[in-house]
Design an enzyme around this catalytic site. Structure first.
Site, PDB file in Angstrom:
ATOM      1  CG  ASN A 292      -0.265   0.025   2.533  1.00  0.00           C
ATOM      2  OD1 ASN A 292       0.887   0.441   2.633  1.00  0.00           O
ATOM      3  ND2 ASN A 292      -0.944  -0.425   3.564  1.00  0.00           N
TER       4      ASN A 292
ATOM      5  CG  ASP B  35      -5.527  -8.666   1.931  1.00  0.00           C
ATOM      6  OD1 ASP B  35      -5.770  -8.577   3.153  1.00  0.00           O
ATOM      7  OD2 ASP B  35      -4.677  -7.970   1.359  1.00  0.00           O
TER       8      ASP B  35
END
Lengths: 295, 295, 295
Positions: free
Chosen positions: A7, A196
């Site tokens: 991320n 996820d």
């Protein structure tokens, strides 16, 4: 670990790690099940036990995945996988995950035929009995989770912030060749990575901070998903504690093109996320306004 | 062209080609705008003119993309791109696309500052005037399309087959580092690839056959999308003729994490698809039950 | 190995394997160079010795890459890498590649500063002297190859079949974040994968059959390529024997945006390809009409 695996805060996605774990498990169990002469087969993921993410991995670190077969029943293989993160600049190594997966060998020529698993030899006598207990336990648990299959996530118009409807999200994916095993069915790890991804979007929408996967509850892969299918992965928040969020994720497959056009629930699971500050300290989580949404 | 670039019938996705076209345009216009001394800049896609897909490309073929700057205004660059498909085994080459794109150079240090474009030299006297006319035309058209920005695609519960609600689809994408330019904003080509993916899913859901992109209407890139955003790409069928389907696609961005949390419409466009038989012949398309859905 | 790693005949691209080899080498040498306290560094690829592809790998096989440091000079590390292909269905394992790579550790804070390499311990006395000889040999060879840098591949209009101009090809790539090391410079393995892609297209254009990489001559990485650059990879056939084709590949970088806009030759190399029948037997290769083209 590359920028695309993480991320924007630099933490590797839990889904990237689950995909590596499953790949290791599929390799070791396919190899084992083909080790005796007879019909060739490919191992398909049937179940992943609850998995904890002990410490986030970062871009630039090297992930080490090691897998071991720890139990075999007549038609299934239990694999234990350890993941270590190594910071090759600092020289430090740490355990980030320990996972247990169950595979079933399916004939290469007839995907509906389960092949017999060659037995392994146990190093110590107690190990086989302990494995058999784990095998019986998960079999029971799999029966119990079946009843959640009927639920669907329905859209909410103009949801208020912090309600379930506000953060619920869904994602569509067209199953391509690189997503699939030699059988032409989706790798369990590919499915978990997408699950996820959706769960992470739900968590980020809810608390609007840097979030990381803390754990995944046991996941059962009830039904296979074929190449060319469209899969819809939907997630909604089901529970918040002071420091964590529980998100339920459903995977629904749609055969789209083909003889029998049908939609079915392929997988479902619960993911737990925590929210982290810039210094990687856990942050308090805003509570969801209704603990269970009335569907 | 690799297996992942194509659908299961082996036809390369229109979106894969749009992405290549845009990359070529971004490179040539960034290079041109940095060719004089002064502030460094990166060219951002502002608009793509209507693009036709003359013939589908296949896995294993080599795509050739060539780009040329055909007009410059004070603050924009017009690029024309040709795509050829080459079957390197058969030795044959054919034109598959011809596209026109408009870019605007934005300062590398301040993404809100537009840099002046160095003028090009025209080979023949009429070319500049013709270019200026194209520039004025597209400027007018861009103003006219603004009014479509308000619409949203709302979910339909239990839709009947062949209605708009039955095939409408939406996809969520978390913007990663590889999706972005040096500015940290999404490449126009990445957005177009996702739009084509959604439009293709809508088309396949409607007619349940092998579908290919036939054309894309002009697309205007009103607003930039930053790294870390979540984008929702939604598509719905707006028209069917005997042999084609028109699908409207909206791209909405959500900044999610960050100072100013906002949702906004970034892009919208119309895609046209045709349905092909196994012998790559056009098939009749089932008509949508209502021509326009009442939202 | 997935479908996208391979050509349409199912043979894994040599470039995919070169990329894995380089990744293993970069990890082991970065780890070694940071094993003593002091300035942190990242190992950059300086050279790959001639590499043979002993046997093609196929989709569905598992590749095993193992790397070992075999020599260290004051400022460089020699790594030897073995690649095994494992058919987990048949249970067979075979060596497919053995490669030698040279890395130079560059400071994490100052990419122009070379860090001192901690010495390794040699198991047997002769090993160090043999390594030193290899080190001196490659140093000499590197000096000799410098003079090829000036050549460029110019397009040929309407080339005749089997001439150099007929099969010569070039490819452009915009360097993205996942292509790069922690320094923000392209991984050597990424460059080699692209080089093999171009060389493979040249070979397939020439003989129009299934072709596979047989070997790569020593490659020197003279100059680094930064994130955001555009790289042009061009290939042309330089020699044909009865059973093989030699293709020269050039990599030219263009900084595009940045302080000093410049184009420079970053890497060049010779690849050798063979042509295979459907039964994976070597086929005779059509000869090129002129052995050297007049540029």
């Amino acid at each position: 670990m590359r920028p695309d695996d993480a991320n924007i805060a630099g933490n590797v996605h839990g889904g990237t790690i689950l995909k590596m774990i499953e790949e290791a498990g599929a390799i070791i169990s396919t190899r084992h099940c083909n080790s005796q002469s007879g019909e060739k087969c490919v191992a398909a993921l049937a179940r992943v036990e609850r998995t904890d993410f002990l410490s986030p991995m970062s871009i630039g670190e090297v992930g080490h995945v090691s897998a071991e077969i720890t139990y075999t029943s007549k038609h299934s293989v239990e694999v234990q996988v350890n993941v270590m993160a190594e910071n090759i600049l600092a020289g430090a190594k740490r355990l980030t995950n320990r996972a247990t997966l169950w595979y079933v060998p399916l004939s290469l020529l007839n995907v509906d035929k389960v092949i017999e698993v060659p037995p392994i030899e146990y190093e110590r006598p107690g190990l086989e009995a302990a494995g058999r207990k784990r095998y019986e336990d998960q079999k029971l648990e799999r029966l119990e989770t079946k009843h959640r299959n009927g639920e669907f996530i329905l859209p909410v118009i103009n949801p208020e912030q912090y309600t379930v409807g506000y953060s619920q999200s869904s994602l569509i994916h067209l199953v391509g060749p690189s997503d699939c095993t030699l059988h032409g069915y989706v790798h369990g790890g590919v499915t978990m990575k997408l699950m996820d991804e959706v769960a992470g979007i739900v968590a980020a929408r809810h608390c609007k901070t840097n979030i990381v996967t803390a754990s995944v509850d046991a996941i059962n892969f009830h039904r296979k998903i074929q190449k060319g299918c469209i899969i819809t992965i939907s997630g909604r928040m089901t529970f918040t504690s002071n420091k964590s969020m529980e998100i339920e994720v459903f995977v629904d497959a749609d055969t789209l093109v083909g003889e029998s056009q049908e939609k079915y629930r392929a997988v479902s699971a619960f993911f737990t996320y925590v929210s982290l500050s810039k210094e990687a300290k856990p942050l308090p989580v805003p509570q969801i306004l209704e603990m269970r949404y009335s569907w």
